[in-house]
Design a protein around this motif. Structure first.
Motif, PDB file in Angstrom:
ATOM      1  N   UNK A   1      -1.281  -3.072  -7.701  1.00  0.00           N
ATOM      2  CA  UNK A   1      -2.677  -3.393  -7.336  1.00  0.00           C
ATOM      3  C   UNK A   1      -2.946  -4.905  -7.451  1.00  0.00           C
ATOM      4  N   UNK A   2      -2.404  -5.472  -8.561  1.00  0.00           N
ATOM      5  CA  UNK A   2      -2.559  -6.928  -8.722  1.00  0.00           C
ATOM      6  C   UNK A   2      -1.939  -7.696  -7.556  1.00  0.00           C
ATOM      7  N   UNK A   3      -0.746  -7.155  -7.151  1.00  0.00           N
ATOM      8  CA  UNK A   3      -0.045  -7.805  -6.048  1.00  0.00           C
ATOM      9  C   UNK A   3      -0.878  -7.771  -4.771  1.00  0.00           C
ATOM     10  N   UNK A   4      -1.429  -6.541  -4.519  1.00  0.00           N
ATOM     11  CA  UNK A   4      -2.243  -6.405  -3.297  1.00  0.00           C
ATOM     12  C   UNK A   4      -3.437  -7.368  -3.338  1.00  0.00           C
ATOM     13  N   UNK A   5      -4.028  -7.447  -4.521  1.00  0.00           N
ATOM     14  CA  UNK A   5      -5.183  -8.353  -4.669  1.00  0.00           C
ATOM     15  C   UNK A   5      -4.784  -9.815  -4.396  1.00  0.00           C
ATOM     16  N   UNK A   6      -3.619 -10.192  -4.953  1.00  0.00           N
ATOM     17  CA  UNK A   6      -3.146 -11.562  -4.728  1.00  0.00           C
ATOM     18  C   UNK A   6      -2.880 -11.809  -3.252  1.00  0.00           C
TER      19      UNK A   6
ATOM     20  N   UNK B   1       0.849  -1.214   0.000  1.00  0.00           N
ATOM     21  CA  UNK B   1       0.000   0.000   0.000  1.00  0.00           C
ATOM     22  C   UNK B   1       0.871   1.244   0.000  1.00  0.00           C
ATOM     23  N   UNK B   2       1.887   1.176   0.874  1.00  0.00           N
ATOM     24  CA  UNK B   2       2.787   2.322   0.966  1.00  0.00           C
ATOM     25  C   UNK B   2       3.443   2.573  -0.386  1.00  0.00           C
ATOM     26  N   UNK B   3       3.915   1.458  -1.000  1.00  0.00           N
ATOM     27  CA  UNK B   3       4.574   1.569  -2.291  1.00  0.00           C
ATOM     28  C   UNK B   3       3.632   2.146  -3.329  1.00  0.00           C
ATOM     29  N   UNK B   4       2.369   1.774  -3.267  1.00  0.00           N
ATOM     30  CA  UNK B   4       1.369   2.251  -4.225  1.00  0.00           C
ATOM     31  C   UNK B   4       1.219   3.774  -4.139  1.00  0.00           C
ATOM     32  N   UNK B   5       1.346   4.305  -2.939  1.00  0.00           N
ATOM     33  CA  UNK B   5       1.270   5.756  -2.751  1.00  0.00           C
ATOM     34  C   UNK B   5       2.394   6.451  -3.501  1.00  0.00           C
ATOM     35  N   UNK B   6       3.528   5.799  -3.491  1.00  0.00           N
ATOM     36  CA  UNK B   6       4.697   6.449  -4.034  1.00  0.00           C
ATOM     37  C   UNK B   6       4.800   6.287  -5.543  1.00  0.00           C
TER      38      UNK B   6
ATOM     39  N   UNK C   1       3.146   0.366 -13.328  1.00  0.00           N
ATOM     40  CA  UNK C   1       3.659  -0.079 -12.026  1.00  0.00           C
ATOM     41  C   UNK C   1       2.548  -0.125 -10.985  1.00  0.00           C
ATOM     42  N   UNK C   2       1.697   0.918 -11.055  1.00  0.00           N
ATOM     43  CA  UNK C   2       0.566   0.940 -10.102  1.00  0.00           C
ATOM     44  C   UNK C   2      -0.331  -0.293 -10.294  1.00  0.00           C
ATOM     45  N   UNK C   3      -0.533  -0.619 -11.597  1.00  0.00           N
ATOM     46  CA  UNK C   3      -1.403  -1.767 -11.872  1.00  0.00           C
ATOM     47  C   UNK C   3      -0.828  -3.055 -11.290  1.00  0.00           C
ATOM     48  N   UNK C   4       0.514  -3.224 -11.493  1.00  0.00           N
ATOM     49  CA  UNK C   4       1.077  -4.490 -10.982  1.00  0.00           C
ATOM     50  C   UNK C   4       1.067  -4.518  -9.457  1.00  0.00           C
TER      51      UNK C   4
END
Ligand SMILES: Nc1ncnc2c1ncn2[C@@H]1O[C@H](COP(=O)(O)OP(=O)(O)OP(=O)(O)O)[C@@H](O)[C@H]1O
Ligand SMILES: [Mg+2]
Lengths: 461, 347
Positions: free
Chosen positions: A281-286, A265-270, A276-279
């Motif tokens: 998000x996919x990661x978070x979902x997984x 989540x933190x990484x997504x903010x940055x 990159x955001x999409x991957x």
């Protein structure tokens, strides 16, 4: 799970057979002894009549005017006719010379010079005869004369009596056997009764009843009951170890996953780049999927073990439902879903609060997950005399036709589950819990309206 | 000759060359339907005339059967079967002792049927000796000789009477010559067994110069004709038959005891038609019952009849059984006869 035990015979049958065998042996022995005894008595009685006859004839042999005279008394032979209709033969010998009677009557036993009487069985005139002979010495001018008197009688009356006796003793033997057999069956039954009682008391127990077996048993069964109790105690220890292990495992898997998710989540903010955001998000979902799967798996495992050792505490079902709904209200709020609860004032059931809450949670979670935004969910509580029902009604698409049958299977997810996070264990958990509480899970679609209706049924006493 | 005085028809006195026993009379009753099928060979001590109605009754029931009837003395009957092994299908005899001995010595066949089952125990020995009549030994008196005197009812009364009127009865008493007559011997030995009075009576007979007879019929005839006043131990059946024909005799069954002879039938082992013989035995037994039920004039006193005029309580039927062998013993017989001779031949 339970290995099939191959029975190697039955104690009761073996015991019955052994007792029957010994009863038959004894009955046979009784038959033989009685028959033998009776045969001897019958033989003796024939001998004694014959001897009486011989003696009375012997007494009637006298010397008159230097001549041996035999004045056979009428009764000597007629008394034999009183006993049976058998044929009678007699002979009087003086110094081995035929005096009178049946000359060809065979010598049976009495040797010359012998004083006294002797009985023998032989054959004469084509029939088996019993003969008694006795001798006496009388004085004649020329010296002593040995007089031998023999009386023989056919044995058909005697045989008839023996046959009668055989029949009687056979009846006696059979009667004895019948009574002994009855007792054998009863004895075998009463011997295995404590075993049956023990079996009954153990098998009537609920699957989670791991108390030691108490109650008195015959001394022969004490070792069995002791080892059974030791075995139960070991099982109990093993089970509580497994539970500890699961709790530990759940903790150990969930915590690092939570950390990884927070980091993502933190990484997504940055990160700004869309790919990159999409991957991420996919990661978070997984991670969510894994976390959910781990959580559900461990819940399921926990439920399996907890329900093996179910604690029946009085729980307030209304309170529990309220609490669960409160806990899920934020999730519902995200989709603008309103959850309403209708319930009687008081509704308590015996059970395990953690398990029941987990079951209700999963059912309401499904309702929220598979309903469209801005819809209503109704949770109804119903108290019956035997069971309590928690019914969750939503306005979603409902179950697919196939899903109605499959949804409670492990890892089974329906067609409408695409795009939602889930493991397919929710309804499995709910059903297992309901079953452990003496109830079940009912799945159906609402009639006349859109939506699913899931009923969680629990025994209320 | 043992005749009843009726006409003799078609009877012959035969002494067959092949047979060493003497047949007094032989008669063939041809089969009523004329077939020459089965022949029932009967050897008997009973006079032909008495047997004739019996033969007719049997043949009425079995019309295909011819009956060959031979009359012999009881001793000859015994000899025929025991020594000669002559082939007869059935032997009817008044000599119970000899019949019993034949059975005891294994010379007769066993026969069992519904009819033999009906016989009382004492009338059937071993299913081999079958009694079919009951014939009391009676005292026959001539009423004219007893004019003014009471007819004695017991042996004691007879003894007293003879003693007090010795002149009147001197030489006018008859009884069996037990040396000659098998039946006489049987009656005498049974009398001696029953009571000591027999010997006293015999002694009195001896003193009175008793006439000795071979047979009942002769004695009855002599009483009827007035030659003798008293006949002792006469077959009641014969006497009553004669009485019925009008002979002036009185038949007394002694009230102290009455010896009862049972006429018996045996089926010899030499029988050529044992099945036919068996059916004849059944006929004899069944016929007896019929006579008993009808209660009319019977050729034989039925086996179960209680007797006419006699005191049933005084009757002593001779028991068929090994006891009968005793007086057949030669030593015993010799002894009995010498005692009897001492008593009766004291003239
Ligand atoms: N209220 C509901 N409305 C429509 N479909 C439902 C509903 N509840 C369950 N289902 C269907 O039943 C399936 C099985 O449900 P279950 O709760 O066992 O699994 P999940 O929800 O997919 O995963 P999990 O609950 O383990 O995260 C779901 O995938 C879904 O298709
Ligand atoms: Mg679910």
């Amino acid at each position: 799970m339970t290995a099939d035990v191959q029975p190697s015979g039955s104690i009761r049958r073996r015991l019955t057979l052994q007792l029957l065998f010994s009863a038959a042996l004894l009955a046979g022995l009784l038959f033989a002894v009685v028959q033998n005894f009776a045969r001897e008595v019958a033989e003796e009685s024939q001998d004694s009549v014959l001897l009486a006859s011989v003696t009375s004839i012997l007494d009637a042999v006298t010397v008159q005017e230097g001549e041996i005279v035999a004045d056979i008394p009428y009764s000597a032979l007629s008394m034999l006719g009183n006993v049976s209709d058998d044929r009678v033969f007699y002979r009087i010998l003086a110094n081995g010379e035929m005096l009178t009677g049946y000359a060809d009557l065979p010598d049976m036993g009495l040797s010359e010079g012998e004083i006294g009487s002797v009985a023998a069985t032989g054959t004469y005139a084509g029939e088996s005869v019993r003969m008694v002979s006795a001798s006496r010495r009388i004085a004649l001018e020329g010296g002593p004369v040995e007089v031998v008197v023999s009386v023989a009688q056919t044995r058909s009356g005697h045989m008839r009596r023996i046959r009668q006796i055989s029949r009687d003793s056979l009846v006696l033997g059979i009667g004895f056997f019948a009574i002994a057999a009855l007792f054998a069956v009863l004895a075998a039954q009463s011997t295995v009764r404590p075993l049956n009682v023990l079996t009954g008391s153990v098998s009537r127990r609920g699957p989670q009843d791991l108390r030691p077996v108490t109650g008195s048993v015959p001394s022969e069964m004490v070792p069995l009951v002791r080892s059974l109790n030791r075995f139960i105690a070991r099982l109990k220890i093993t089970l509580s170890r497994s539970e500890d292990f699961i709790a530990e495992a759940a903790h150990r898997v969930r915590t690092p996953l939570a950390t990884v998710r927070a980091q993502a989540e933190v990484a997504l903010q940055r990160v700004e780049k869309p790919e990159n955001r999409q991957s991420l998000k996919d990661m978070i979902r997984a991670i969510d999927e894994s976390s959910r799967a781990a959580g559900q798996l461990l819940d399921h495992a926990m439920i399996t073990f907890r329900s093996d050792q179910l604690e029946h505490r009085e729980i307030d079902l209304r309170e529990l439902v309220m609490e669960t709904v409160e806990r899920l209200r934020p999730v519902a709020g995200l989709k603008d879903i309103v959850v309403t609860v209708t319930s009687p004032d008081r509704l308590s059931i015996p059970g395990d609060a953690i398990l029941v809450q987990s079951a209700i949670g999963n059912v309401i979670d499904n309702a929220i997950k598979y309903s469209p935004a801005e819809s209503d969910i109704e949770v109804e509580l119903e108290a019956g005399s035997e069971r309590a029902v928690v019914r969750v009604l939503d306005e979603g698409p409902g179950f697919g036709d196939e899903d109605l049958h499959n949804a409670t299977r492990r890892f089974a997810r329906g067609r409408n589950s695409e795009g939602t996070v889930g493991s397919g264990l929710g309804l499995t958990i709910a059903e297992d819990v309901a079953r452990a509480h003496g109830g079940g899970l009912g799945l159906r679609n609402r009639t006349g309206e859109k939506g699913a209706c899931v009923s969680l049924v629990l025994a209320s006493r | 000759m043992r005749l009843v005085g009726l006409g003799i028809a078609l009877s012959v006195v035969v002494t067959a060359a092949a047979q060493a026993f003497e047949i007094e009379e032989q008669r063939l009753f041809p089969s009523p339907d004329g077939t020459d099928g089965a022949v029932l060979k009967v050897i008997s001590t009973t006079d032909t005339e008495i047997f004739t109605p019996l033969a007719s009754a049997f043949q009425a029931q079995a019309p295909g059967v011819a009956v060959d009837y031979s009359v012999v003395s009881s001793a000859e009957l015994d000899r025929a079967l025991r020594v000669e092994g002559a082939a007869f299908d059935i032997a009817l005899s008044s000599a119970m002792d000899l019949q019993t001995k034949l059975a005891n010595d294994g010379l007769v066949r066993t026969h069992r049927s519904a009819d033999t089952e009906r016989l009382p125990d004492w009338a059937n020995w071993r299913d081999q000796v079958f009694a079919f009549t009951q014939e009391p030994a009676t005292i026959v008196v001539s009423p004219s000789a007893f004019d003014g005197l009471e007819v004695p009812r017991t042996r004691q009364a007879l003894i007293s009477l003879l003693r007090s009127h010795s002149e009147r009865f001197q030489g006018r008493i008859g009884t069996y010559d037990v040396r000659e007559s098998g039946l006489g011997y049987l009656f005498a030995t049974q009398d001696s067994r029953n009571s000591e009075i027999y010997w006293r009576l015999t002694e009195v007979f001896g003193r009175m110069g008793a006439e000795l007879y071979c047979c009942s019929s002769q004695m009855i005839q002599d009483v009827a004709e007035g030659h003798i006043a008293v006949a002792y131990n006469v077959l009641g059946s014969y006497a009553r038959a004669r009485q019925a024909l009008g002979d002036p005799i009185v038949v007394v069954e002694p009230q102290d005891f009455t010896t009862v002879m049972l006429r018996t039938a045996v089926i010899p082992t030499s029988a050529e038609s044992p099945a036919l013989a068996g059916s004849f035995v059944d006929f004899l037994i069944a016929a007896n019952w019929e006579w008993l039920e009808q209660g009319d004039g019977t050729p034989f006193a039925p086996i179960l009849a209680s007797g006419e005029g006699g005191d049933p309580g005084a009757r002593r039927p001779i028991r068929i059984g090994p006891g009968l062998l005793v007086f057949l013993d030669p030593l015993k017989r010799k002894r009995f006869l010498s005692e009897w001779q001492d008593a009766i031949l004291q003239r």
